[in-house]
Design an enzyme around this catalytic site. Structure first.
Site, PDB file in Angstrom:
ATOM      1  N   ASP A  11       3.720   0.120  -4.909  1.00 61.08           N
ATOM      2  CA  ASP A  11       2.402  -0.516  -4.943  1.00 61.08           C
ATOM      3  C   ASP A  11       2.411  -1.688  -3.962  1.00 61.08           C
ATOM      4  O   ASP A  11       2.449  -2.850  -4.366  1.00 61.08           O
ATOM      5  CB  ASP A  11       2.089  -0.994  -6.359  1.00 61.08           C
ATOM      6  CG  ASP A  11       0.595  -1.168  -6.610  1.00 61.08           C
ATOM      7  OD1 ASP A  11      -0.188  -0.874  -5.688  1.00 61.08           O
ATOM      8  OD2 ASP A  11       0.220  -1.603  -7.712  1.00 61.08           O
TER       9      ASP A  11
ATOM     10  N   SER B 198      -7.073  -1.936  -2.058  1.00 61.51           N
ATOM     11  CA  SER B 198      -7.524  -0.996  -3.076  1.00 61.51           C
ATOM     12  C   SER B 198      -8.547  -1.643  -4.007  1.00 61.51           C
ATOM     13  O   SER B 198      -9.636  -1.118  -4.238  1.00 61.51           O
ATOM     14  CB  SER B 198      -6.321  -0.510  -3.878  1.00 61.51           C
ATOM     15  OG  SER B 198      -6.722   0.204  -5.022  1.00 61.51           O
TER      16      SER B 198
END
Length: 507
Positions: free
Chosen positions: A262, A270
Protein backbone atom coordinates in the site's frame (compact mmCIF):
# COMPACT_ATOMS: atom_id res chain seq x y z
CA UNK A 1 -5.18 2.44 -46.43
CA UNK A 2 -6.22 0.83 -43.15
CA UNK A 3 -6.46 -2.95 -43.24
CA UNK A 4 -9.95 -4.34 -42.67
CA UNK A 5 -10.29 -6.03 -39.26
CA UNK A 6 -11.20 -9.70 -39.59
CA UNK A 7 -14.39 -10.70 -37.80
CA UNK A 8 -14.80 -13.69 -35.48
CA UNK A 9 -17.99 -15.33 -34.23
CA UNK A 10 -18.44 -15.21 -30.48
CA UNK A 11 -19.49 -17.54 -27.71
CA UNK A 12 -19.71 -16.41 -24.08
CA UNK A 13 -17.74 -18.24 -21.40
CA UNK A 14 -19.70 -18.23 -18.15
CA UNK A 15 -16.67 -18.06 -15.87
CA UNK A 16 -15.17 -15.26 -13.79
CA UNK A 17 -11.37 -15.04 -13.89
CA UNK A 18 -11.20 -11.61 -12.26
CA UNK A 19 -9.99 -10.15 -15.55
CA UNK A 20 -11.30 -10.04 -19.17
CA UNK A 21 -10.30 -13.18 -21.07
CA UNK A 22 -10.36 -13.99 -24.81
CA UNK A 23 -9.96 -17.66 -25.78
CA UNK A 24 -8.60 -18.20 -29.32
CA UNK A 25 -7.92 -21.26 -31.41
CA UNK A 26 -4.15 -21.81 -31.57
CA UNK A 27 -4.20 -21.46 -35.37
CA UNK A 28 -5.86 -18.04 -35.16
CA UNK A 29 -3.41 -17.00 -32.45
CA UNK A 30 -0.45 -17.91 -34.67
CA UNK A 31 -2.00 -16.03 -37.59
CA UNK A 32 -2.43 -12.93 -35.41
CA UNK A 33 1.04 -13.30 -33.90
CA UNK A 34 -0.18 -13.46 -30.29
CA UNK A 35 0.61 -15.84 -27.43
CA UNK A 36 -1.10 -16.53 -24.09
CA UNK A 37 -0.93 -13.44 -21.86
CA UNK A 38 -0.84 -10.96 -24.75
CA UNK A 39 -3.46 -8.21 -24.91
CA UNK A 40 -6.05 -8.05 -27.72
CA UNK A 41 -8.36 -5.19 -28.65
CA UNK A 42 -11.92 -6.48 -29.18
CA UNK A 43 -14.12 -4.28 -31.37
CA UNK A 44 -17.92 -4.47 -31.50
CA UNK A 45 -19.68 -1.63 -33.28
CA UNK A 46 -18.50 1.61 -31.72
CA UNK A 47 -17.29 -0.13 -28.54
CA UNK A 48 -13.76 -1.34 -27.84
CA UNK A 49 -12.36 -3.32 -24.91
CA UNK A 50 -9.18 -5.22 -24.24
CA UNK A 51 -8.81 -8.81 -23.15
CA UNK A 52 -6.03 -11.19 -22.14
CA UNK A 53 -5.33 -14.01 -24.60
CA UNK A 54 -5.72 -17.69 -23.77
CA UNK A 55 -5.38 -20.36 -26.47
CA UNK A 56 -6.87 -23.80 -27.12
CA UNK A 57 -6.71 -26.56 -29.72
CA UNK A 58 -10.21 -27.96 -29.17
CA UNK A 59 -12.50 -25.63 -27.18
CA UNK A 60 -12.81 -23.02 -29.94
CA UNK A 61 -12.92 -23.59 -33.71
CA UNK A 62 -10.80 -21.55 -36.09
CA UNK A 63 -12.56 -18.29 -36.90
CA UNK A 64 -14.37 -18.26 -33.55
CA UNK A 65 -13.50 -17.09 -30.05
CA UNK A 66 -14.80 -17.14 -26.51
CA UNK A 67 -15.04 -14.13 -24.21
CA UNK A 68 -15.80 -13.98 -20.50
CA UNK A 69 -19.03 -12.50 -19.16
CA UNK A 70 -17.22 -9.31 -18.15
CA UNK A 71 -16.19 -8.60 -21.75
CA UNK A 72 -19.53 -9.65 -23.22
CA UNK A 73 -21.44 -7.30 -20.93
CA UNK A 74 -19.05 -4.40 -21.51
CA UNK A 75 -19.37 -4.74 -25.29
CA UNK A 76 -23.08 -5.57 -25.36
CA UNK A 77 -22.29 -8.94 -26.94
CA UNK A 78 -24.62 -11.89 -27.20
CA UNK A 79 -23.98 -15.53 -28.01
CA UNK A 80 -23.42 -15.89 -31.76
CA UNK A 81 -22.47 -12.26 -32.31
CA UNK A 82 -19.39 -11.10 -34.17
CA UNK A 83 -16.38 -9.02 -33.20
CA UNK A 84 -13.20 -7.76 -34.74
CA UNK A 85 -9.89 -8.24 -32.94
CA UNK A 86 -6.51 -6.55 -33.22
CA UNK A 87 -3.27 -7.28 -31.40
CA UNK A 88 -2.06 -4.26 -29.45
CA UNK A 89 1.38 -2.91 -30.14
CA UNK A 90 3.52 -1.15 -27.53
CA UNK A 91 1.22 1.34 -25.75
CA UNK A 92 1.88 5.09 -26.26
CA UNK A 93 2.53 5.42 -22.51
CA UNK A 94 5.14 2.66 -22.35
CA UNK A 95 8.18 5.00 -22.60
CA UNK A 96 6.74 7.03 -19.69
CA UNK A 97 6.18 3.84 -17.67
CA UNK A 98 9.81 2.84 -18.26
CA UNK A 99 10.95 6.25 -17.00
CA UNK A 100 8.84 5.83 -13.85
CA UNK A 101 10.44 2.43 -13.19
CA UNK A 102 13.84 4.16 -13.26
CA UNK A 103 12.70 6.84 -10.84
CA UNK A 104 12.69 9.62 -13.44
CA UNK A 105 10.18 12.44 -13.10
CA UNK A 106 7.11 12.43 -15.31
CA UNK A 107 4.99 15.25 -16.72
CA UNK A 108 1.23 15.59 -16.33
CA UNK A 109 0.66 14.24 -19.85
CA UNK A 110 2.65 11.12 -18.97
CA UNK A 111 0.42 10.31 -16.00
CA UNK A 112 -2.66 10.89 -18.15
CA UNK A 113 -1.33 8.41 -20.72
CA UNK A 114 -0.40 5.76 -18.15
CA UNK A 115 -3.68 5.96 -16.25
CA UNK A 116 -5.71 5.96 -19.49
CA UNK A 117 -3.92 2.82 -20.70
CA UNK A 118 -4.44 1.15 -17.31
CA UNK A 119 -8.19 1.87 -17.40
CA UNK A 120 -8.51 0.71 -21.02
CA UNK A 121 -6.88 -2.59 -20.15
CA UNK A 122 -3.82 -2.09 -22.33
CA UNK A 123 -1.49 -3.12 -19.51
CA UNK A 124 -1.37 -6.51 -17.89
CA UNK A 125 -0.87 -7.25 -14.21
CA UNK A 126 2.93 -7.29 -14.49
CA UNK A 127 3.16 -3.74 -15.84
CA UNK A 128 0.65 -2.38 -13.32
CA UNK A 129 2.44 -4.13 -10.45
CA UNK A 130 5.74 -2.65 -11.64
CA UNK A 131 4.20 0.85 -11.65
CA UNK A 132 2.97 0.42 -8.07
CA UNK A 133 6.12 -1.21 -6.72
CA UNK A 134 8.25 1.55 -8.28
CA UNK A 135 6.68 3.95 -5.77
CA UNK A 136 8.19 1.96 -2.90
CA UNK A 137 11.68 2.65 -4.26
CA UNK A 138 11.24 5.99 -6.05
CA UNK A 139 8.63 8.18 -4.38
CA UNK A 140 6.86 10.55 -6.77
CA UNK A 141 7.22 14.27 -6.15
CA UNK A 142 4.17 16.07 -4.76
CA UNK A 143 3.71 17.70 -8.16
CA UNK A 144 3.62 14.23 -9.73
CA UNK A 145 1.14 13.12 -7.09
CA UNK A 146 -1.15 15.97 -8.13
CA UNK A 147 -0.86 14.82 -11.75
CA UNK A 148 -1.70 11.25 -10.76
CA UNK A 149 -4.76 12.27 -8.72
CA UNK A 150 -6.14 14.40 -11.55
CA UNK A 151 -5.53 11.66 -14.11
CA UNK A 152 -7.34 9.11 -11.96
CA UNK A 153 -10.36 11.42 -11.60
CA UNK A 154 -10.50 12.38 -15.28
CA UNK A 155 -10.73 8.77 -16.51
CA UNK A 156 -14.02 8.06 -14.70
CA UNK A 157 -17.42 9.43 -13.74
CA UNK A 158 -18.06 12.24 -11.27
CA UNK A 159 -21.00 12.84 -8.95
CA UNK A 160 -22.42 16.24 -8.08
CA UNK A 161 -24.77 16.56 -5.12
CA UNK A 162 -27.29 19.34 -4.50
CA UNK A 163 -25.68 20.26 -1.17
CA UNK A 164 -22.15 20.12 0.28
CA UNK A 165 -20.97 16.54 0.73
CA UNK A 166 -18.93 15.47 3.79
CA UNK A 167 -16.90 12.34 4.41
CA UNK A 168 -14.49 10.69 6.82
CA UNK A 169 -11.86 8.22 5.70
CA UNK A 170 -9.25 6.19 7.54
CA UNK A 171 -5.97 5.11 5.98
CA UNK A 172 -6.46 1.87 7.94
CA UNK A 173 -3.75 -0.52 8.99
CA UNK A 174 -5.24 -1.33 12.40
CA UNK A 175 -7.37 -4.46 12.95
CA UNK A 176 -11.02 -3.70 13.74
CA UNK A 177 -10.94 -0.23 12.22
CA UNK A 178 -13.50 -0.91 9.47
CA UNK A 179 -16.47 -0.82 11.86
CA UNK A 180 -15.85 2.75 13.05
CA UNK A 181 -17.65 4.18 9.99
CA UNK A 182 -20.79 2.20 10.87
CA UNK A 183 -21.14 4.50 13.88
CA UNK A 184 -19.63 7.72 12.53
CA UNK A 185 -21.71 7.92 9.34
CA UNK A 186 -25.18 7.64 10.98
CA UNK A 187 -24.17 10.20 13.63
CA UNK A 188 -23.22 12.73 10.95
CA UNK A 189 -26.29 11.93 8.85
CA UNK A 190 -28.55 12.24 11.92
CA UNK A 191 -27.18 15.76 12.43
CA UNK A 192 -28.58 16.73 9.02
CA UNK A 193 -25.31 16.74 7.08
CA UNK A 194 -24.89 14.87 3.81
CA UNK A 195 -22.33 12.04 4.11
CA UNK A 196 -22.17 9.74 1.06
CA UNK A 197 -19.52 7.35 2.38
CA UNK A 198 -17.77 5.15 -0.17
CA UNK A 199 -14.91 2.82 0.66
CA UNK A 200 -12.82 0.08 -0.88
CA UNK A 201 -12.68 -3.49 0.17
CA UNK A 202 -9.79 -4.66 2.33
CA UNK A 203 -6.32 -4.43 0.82
CA UNK A 204 -4.02 -5.73 3.56
CA UNK A 205 -6.49 -5.84 6.47
CA UNK A 206 -9.06 -8.51 7.47
CA UNK A 207 -11.97 -6.20 6.57
CA UNK A 208 -12.64 -2.96 4.77
CA UNK A 209 -15.71 -0.89 5.58
CA UNK A 210 -17.42 -2.17 2.43
CA UNK A 211 -16.75 -5.78 3.51
CA UNK A 212 -18.29 -5.14 6.93
CA UNK A 213 -21.37 -3.23 5.72
CA UNK A 214 -22.00 -5.95 3.12
CA UNK A 215 -22.83 -8.30 6.00
CA UNK A 216 -25.89 -6.11 6.65
CA UNK A 217 -26.89 -4.65 3.28
CA UNK A 218 -25.99 -4.16 -0.36
CA UNK A 219 -22.89 -2.08 -1.01
CA UNK A 220 -22.63 -2.54 -4.79
CA UNK A 221 -24.84 0.48 -5.45
CA UNK A 222 -25.07 2.48 -8.67
CA UNK A 223 -24.61 6.25 -8.84
CA UNK A 224 -28.37 6.77 -9.25
CA UNK A 225 -29.09 4.52 -6.26
CA UNK A 226 -26.63 6.47 -4.10
CA UNK A 227 -28.25 9.77 -5.09
CA UNK A 228 -31.72 8.41 -4.26
CA UNK A 229 -30.60 6.99 -0.91
CA UNK A 230 -28.88 10.16 0.31
CA UNK A 231 -31.94 12.21 -0.64
CA UNK A 232 -33.93 10.06 1.78
CA UNK A 233 -31.41 9.40 4.53
CA UNK A 234 -28.52 11.92 4.15
CA UNK A 235 -26.10 8.99 4.45
CA UNK A 236 -24.90 5.93 2.57
CA UNK A 237 -22.25 3.24 3.16
CA UNK A 238 -21.28 1.99 -0.29
CA UNK A 239 -18.49 0.19 -2.11
CA UNK A 240 -16.75 2.47 -4.61
CA UNK A 241 -15.78 -0.34 -6.99
CA UNK A 242 -18.97 -0.37 -9.05
CA UNK A 243 -19.31 3.36 -9.60
CA UNK A 244 -16.62 4.00 -12.24
CA UNK A 245 -15.27 6.72 -9.96
CA UNK A 246 -11.51 6.94 -10.53
CA UNK A 247 -11.68 3.43 -12.08
CA UNK A 248 -7.88 3.11 -12.23
CA UNK A 249 -7.93 2.97 -8.44
CA UNK A 250 -9.96 -0.25 -8.41
CA UNK A 251 -7.44 -1.81 -10.79
CA UNK A 252 -4.52 -0.60 -8.66
CA UNK A 253 -6.17 -1.84 -5.44
CA UNK A 254 -6.65 -5.34 -6.89
CA UNK A 255 -2.93 -5.59 -7.58
CA UNK A 256 -2.00 -4.03 -4.21
CA UNK A 257 -4.20 -6.56 -2.44
CA UNK A 258 -2.44 -9.48 -4.11
CA UNK A 259 1.01 -8.06 -3.35
CA UNK A 260 0.00 -6.94 0.18
CA UNK A 261 1.46 -3.47 -0.47
CA UNK A 262 0.00 0.00 0.00
CA UNK A 263 2.47 2.69 -1.20
CA UNK A 264 1.89 5.96 0.66
CA UNK A 265 1.66 8.24 -2.38
CA UNK A 266 -0.59 5.80 -4.20
CA UNK A 267 -2.77 5.56 -1.09
CA UNK A 268 -3.16 9.36 -0.98
CA UNK A 269 -3.98 9.36 -4.71
CA UNK A 270 -6.48 6.55 -4.17
CA UNK A 271 -8.34 8.30 -1.36
CA UNK A 272 -8.40 11.82 -2.79
CA UNK A 273 -9.25 10.76 -6.35
CA UNK A 274 -12.25 8.76 -5.11
CA UNK A 275 -13.41 11.62 -2.88
CA UNK A 276 -13.06 14.18 -5.67
CA UNK A 277 -15.00 11.98 -8.08
CA UNK A 278 -17.63 11.48 -5.36
CA UNK A 279 -18.12 15.25 -5.07
CA UNK A 280 -16.80 15.44 -1.50
CA UNK A 281 -16.12 19.03 -0.41
CA UNK A 282 -15.23 18.48 3.27
CA UNK A 283 -13.14 15.54 4.40
CA UNK A 284 -11.73 14.23 7.69
CA UNK A 285 -8.76 11.87 7.30
CA UNK A 286 -7.95 9.44 10.12
CA UNK A 287 -4.33 8.27 10.38
CA UNK A 288 -3.92 5.62 13.10
CA UNK A 289 -0.33 5.56 14.41
CA UNK A 290 1.31 3.07 16.72
CA UNK A 291 3.27 -0.13 17.01
CA UNK A 292 2.11 -2.67 14.44
CA UNK A 293 -0.04 -0.14 12.55
CA UNK A 294 0.47 0.84 8.92
CA UNK A 295 1.98 4.08 10.23
CA UNK A 296 4.06 3.20 13.28
CA UNK A 297 5.48 6.56 14.34
CA UNK A 298 3.67 9.84 14.99
CA UNK A 299 6.40 11.69 13.08
CA UNK A 300 5.57 9.59 9.98
CA UNK A 301 1.87 10.29 10.52
CA UNK A 302 2.70 14.01 10.59
CA UNK A 303 4.48 13.66 7.24
CA UNK A 304 1.52 11.82 5.72
CA UNK A 305 -0.89 14.41 7.12
CA UNK A 306 1.14 17.14 5.44
CA UNK A 307 0.85 15.36 2.07
CA UNK A 308 -2.93 15.07 2.46
CA UNK A 309 -3.31 18.71 3.52
CA UNK A 310 -1.22 20.09 0.65
CA UNK A 311 -2.90 17.94 -1.99
CA UNK A 312 -6.41 18.67 -0.67
CA UNK A 313 -5.75 22.42 -0.85
CA UNK A 314 -4.89 22.03 -4.55
CA UNK A 315 -8.15 20.13 -5.11
CA UNK A 316 -10.33 22.64 -3.20
CA UNK A 317 -11.26 20.12 -0.52
CA UNK A 318 -11.60 21.43 3.04
CA UNK A 319 -9.65 18.87 5.03
CA UNK A 320 -8.78 18.05 8.62
CA UNK A 321 -6.48 15.21 9.68
CA UNK A 322 -6.84 13.27 12.93
CA UNK A 323 -3.82 11.26 14.05
CA UNK A 324 -5.31 8.60 16.30
CA UNK A 325 -3.93 5.87 18.56
CA UNK A 326 -3.29 2.69 16.57
CA UNK A 327 -1.11 0.67 18.93
CA UNK A 328 -3.69 -2.09 19.38
CA UNK A 329 -6.91 -3.19 17.61
CA UNK A 330 -9.99 -0.95 17.61
CA UNK A 331 -12.72 -2.56 19.67
CA UNK A 332 -12.76 -6.26 20.40
CA UNK A 333 -13.35 -7.77 16.96
CA UNK A 334 -11.65 -8.17 13.59
CA UNK A 335 -13.42 -9.59 10.54
CA UNK A 336 -16.60 -8.49 8.67
CA UNK A 337 -19.41 -10.25 10.58
CA UNK A 338 -17.78 -9.90 14.00
CA UNK A 339 -17.21 -6.18 13.42
CA UNK A 340 -20.76 -5.68 12.14
CA UNK A 341 -22.05 -7.31 15.33
CA UNK A 342 -19.92 -5.09 17.55
CA UNK A 343 -20.84 -1.84 15.80
CA UNK A 344 -24.54 -2.71 15.75
CA UNK A 345 -24.48 -3.60 19.45
CA UNK A 346 -22.87 -0.25 20.28
CA UNK A 347 -25.51 1.66 18.27
CA UNK A 348 -28.38 -0.22 19.94
CA UNK A 349 -27.14 0.00 23.53
CA UNK A 350 -25.16 3.25 23.43
CA UNK A 351 -22.30 1.30 24.97
CA UNK A 352 -19.26 -0.52 23.68
CA UNK A 353 -15.51 -0.81 23.72
CA UNK A 354 -14.04 2.59 24.57
CA UNK A 355 -11.58 2.50 21.69
CA UNK A 356 -14.43 1.97 19.23
CA UNK A 357 -16.99 4.39 20.65
CA UNK A 358 -14.53 7.16 21.51
CA UNK A 359 -12.90 7.04 18.09
CA UNK A 360 -16.24 7.06 16.25
CA UNK A 361 -17.47 10.06 18.28
CA UNK A 362 -14.18 11.91 17.84
CA UNK A 363 -14.26 11.55 14.04
CA UNK A 364 -17.97 12.38 13.78
CA UNK A 365 -17.34 15.48 15.91
CA UNK A 366 -14.54 16.64 13.61
CA UNK A 367 -16.86 16.33 10.59
CA UNK A 368 -19.49 18.40 12.41
CA UNK A 369 -16.90 21.08 13.24
CA UNK A 370 -15.38 21.14 9.74
CA UNK A 371 -18.84 21.70 8.27
CA UNK A 372 -19.45 24.68 10.51
CA UNK A 373 -22.52 22.97 11.95
CA UNK A 374 -21.12 23.25 15.48
CA UNK A 375 -18.44 25.49 17.05
CA UNK A 376 -14.84 24.28 17.18
CA UNK A 377 -14.21 22.11 20.20
CA UNK A 378 -17.84 21.05 20.68
CA UNK A 379 -18.19 18.47 17.93
CA UNK A 380 -17.46 15.38 20.00
CA UNK A 381 -19.96 16.42 22.67
CA UNK A 382 -22.70 16.93 20.05
CA UNK A 383 -21.81 13.58 18.43
CA UNK A 384 -22.08 11.87 21.83
CA UNK A 385 -25.56 13.34 22.39
CA UNK A 386 -26.73 12.01 19.01
CA UNK A 387 -25.21 8.60 19.74
CA UNK A 388 -26.64 8.24 23.26
CA UNK A 389 -30.09 9.54 22.28
CA UNK A 390 -30.62 6.64 19.87
CA UNK A 391 -30.86 8.97 16.86
CA UNK A 392 -27.71 7.45 15.34
CA UNK A 393 -29.20 3.93 15.58
CA UNK A 394 -32.48 5.06 14.01
CA UNK A 395 -30.53 6.71 11.18
CA UNK A 396 -28.43 3.57 10.74
CA UNK A 397 -31.62 1.52 10.37
CA UNK A 398 -32.85 3.95 7.69
CA UNK A 399 -29.58 3.62 5.77
CA UNK A 400 -29.50 -0.18 6.00
CA UNK A 401 -33.13 -0.45 4.86
CA UNK A 402 -32.50 1.94 1.96
CA UNK A 403 -29.58 -0.27 0.90
CA UNK A 404 -31.75 -3.38 0.86
CA UNK A 405 -30.89 -4.80 4.28
CA UNK A 406 -32.97 -5.77 7.31
CA UNK A 407 -33.14 -2.67 9.54
CA UNK A 408 -34.26 -4.71 12.54
CA UNK A 409 -31.51 -7.32 12.50
CA UNK A 410 -30.01 -8.00 15.92
CA UNK A 411 -26.27 -8.54 16.53
CA UNK A 412 -26.71 -12.16 17.58
CA UNK A 413 -28.60 -12.88 14.32
CA UNK A 414 -25.55 -12.07 12.20
CA UNK A 415 -23.91 -15.42 11.37
CA UNK A 416 -20.25 -15.92 12.27
CA UNK A 417 -17.84 -18.76 11.53
CA UNK A 418 -19.17 -22.19 12.54
CA UNK A 419 -15.72 -23.43 13.57
CA UNK A 420 -13.91 -21.78 16.48
CA UNK A 421 -10.91 -22.11 18.76
CA UNK A 422 -10.22 -20.22 21.99
CA UNK A 423 -6.76 -19.48 23.33
CA UNK A 424 -6.69 -19.39 27.14
CA UNK A 425 -4.31 -17.62 29.49
CA UNK A 426 -1.45 -19.81 30.70
CA UNK A 427 -1.10 -17.81 33.92
CA UNK A 428 -2.56 -15.12 36.15
CA UNK A 429 -1.41 -11.62 35.27
CA UNK A 430 -2.05 -8.69 32.97
CA UNK A 431 -2.10 -8.35 29.20
CA UNK A 432 1.00 -6.33 28.34
CA UNK A 433 1.02 -6.51 24.55
CA UNK A 434 -1.28 -7.07 21.56
CA UNK A 435 0.36 -7.47 18.16
CA UNK A 436 -1.64 -5.74 15.39
CA UNK A 437 0.20 -7.56 12.62
CA UNK A 438 -0.32 -10.94 14.27
CA UNK A 439 -4.06 -10.31 14.78
CA UNK A 440 -4.34 -9.35 11.10
CA UNK A 441 -2.43 -12.45 10.02
CA UNK A 442 -4.65 -14.71 12.14
CA UNK A 443 -7.91 -13.16 10.89
CA UNK A 444 -6.83 -13.48 7.27
CA UNK A 445 -5.63 -17.04 7.89
CA UNK A 446 -9.16 -17.80 9.14
CA UNK A 447 -10.50 -16.58 5.78
CA UNK A 448 -11.35 -12.91 6.32
CA UNK A 449 -12.44 -10.81 4.49
CA UNK A 450 -13.72 -13.27 1.84
CA UNK A 451 -15.24 -15.52 4.48
CA UNK A 452 -17.50 -12.94 6.11
CA UNK A 453 -17.85 -14.99 9.29
CA UNK A 454 -14.12 -15.40 9.80
CA UNK A 455 -12.10 -13.32 12.21
CA UNK A 456 -10.77 -12.79 15.71
CA UNK A 457 -12.58 -11.91 18.94
CA UNK A 458 -10.45 -10.41 21.73
CA UNK A 459 -11.59 -11.27 25.25
CA UNK A 460 -8.81 -9.12 26.73
CA UNK A 461 -6.72 -6.14 25.64
CA UNK A 462 -3.66 -4.34 27.00
CA UNK A 463 -4.09 -3.58 30.72
CA UNK A 464 -6.77 -6.25 31.33
CA UNK A 465 -6.21 -8.53 34.37
CA UNK A 466 -6.75 -12.23 33.65
CA UNK A 467 -6.70 -15.45 35.65
CA UNK A 468 -5.12 -18.66 34.52
CA UNK A 469 -7.51 -20.38 32.11
CA UNK A 470 -9.41 -17.21 31.17
CA UNK A 471 -10.16 -16.83 27.44
CA UNK A 472 -7.83 -14.45 25.58
CA UNK A 473 -8.65 -14.81 21.89
CA UNK A 474 -11.27 -16.76 19.93
CA UNK A 475 -10.69 -17.53 16.25
CA UNK A 476 -13.68 -18.08 13.92
CA UNK A 477 -13.86 -19.60 10.45
CA UNK A 478 -16.33 -21.39 8.19
CA UNK A 479 -13.50 -23.63 7.03
CA UNK A 480 -12.11 -26.28 9.39
CA UNK A 481 -8.83 -26.42 7.45
CA UNK A 482 -8.39 -22.65 7.54
CA UNK A 483 -9.05 -22.62 11.27
CA UNK A 484 -6.44 -25.36 11.74
CA UNK A 485 -3.90 -23.24 9.86
CA UNK A 486 -4.72 -20.21 12.02
CA UNK A 487 -4.41 -22.24 15.24
CA UNK A 488 -0.97 -23.43 14.13
CA UNK A 489 0.01 -19.79 13.60
CA UNK A 490 -0.94 -18.83 17.16
CA UNK A 491 2.28 -20.14 18.68
CA UNK A 492 4.39 -18.63 15.90
CA UNK A 493 2.92 -15.11 15.98
CA UNK A 494 2.32 -14.55 19.73
CA UNK A 495 -0.58 -12.12 19.17
CA UNK A 496 -1.14 -11.53 22.90
CA UNK A 497 1.26 -11.54 25.84
CA UNK A 498 0.24 -12.03 29.48
CA UNK A 499 2.82 -11.34 32.19
CA UNK A 500 2.69 -11.91 35.92
CA UNK A 501 4.46 -9.96 38.62
CA UNK A 502 7.38 -12.43 38.82
CA UNK A 503 9.66 -12.48 35.77
CA UNK A 504 12.31 -14.84 37.13
CA UNK A 505 14.18 -15.83 40.31
CA UNK A 506 17.95 -16.02 40.85
CA UNK A 507 19.90 -18.17 41.49
Amino acid sequence: MEQRVKEYSVSVLDLNFGKPIVVLNEADARELGVTPGNILLIIHGDKQKTGVVMTTKTMVNKGSLMVTNELANALGLKEGGAVGIKPLSIPPSFPALKKRLKGERLEESHYREIVKDVVEGVYGEAEIAAFLVSQLFYEPTEEELTYLIKAMVETGSRIVFEEPANDVHSVGGVPGNSKVALITVPIVAASGLLIPKTSSRAITSPAGTADTVEVLARVDLTIDEIKDIVKKTKGVLAWGGKLNLAPADDIFVNIERRLAIDPIYQMVASILSKKLAMGIERLVIDIPAGRGAKVQEVSKADEMAGIFIRQASKMNIALKVAITYGGQPIGLTTGPALEAREALSALITGKGSRSLVDKALLLAGLVLELSGRVPAGSGEEVAREIFLSGKAYEKFKEIIEAQGGDPNVKPEEIPIGKHSYTLKSPLEGAVTHLDNAAITTLARACGAPYDKGAGVYLHAKVGYRVNKGDPLITLYSNSASRLETAVNLLSQTQPIIVEGMLLKTLP
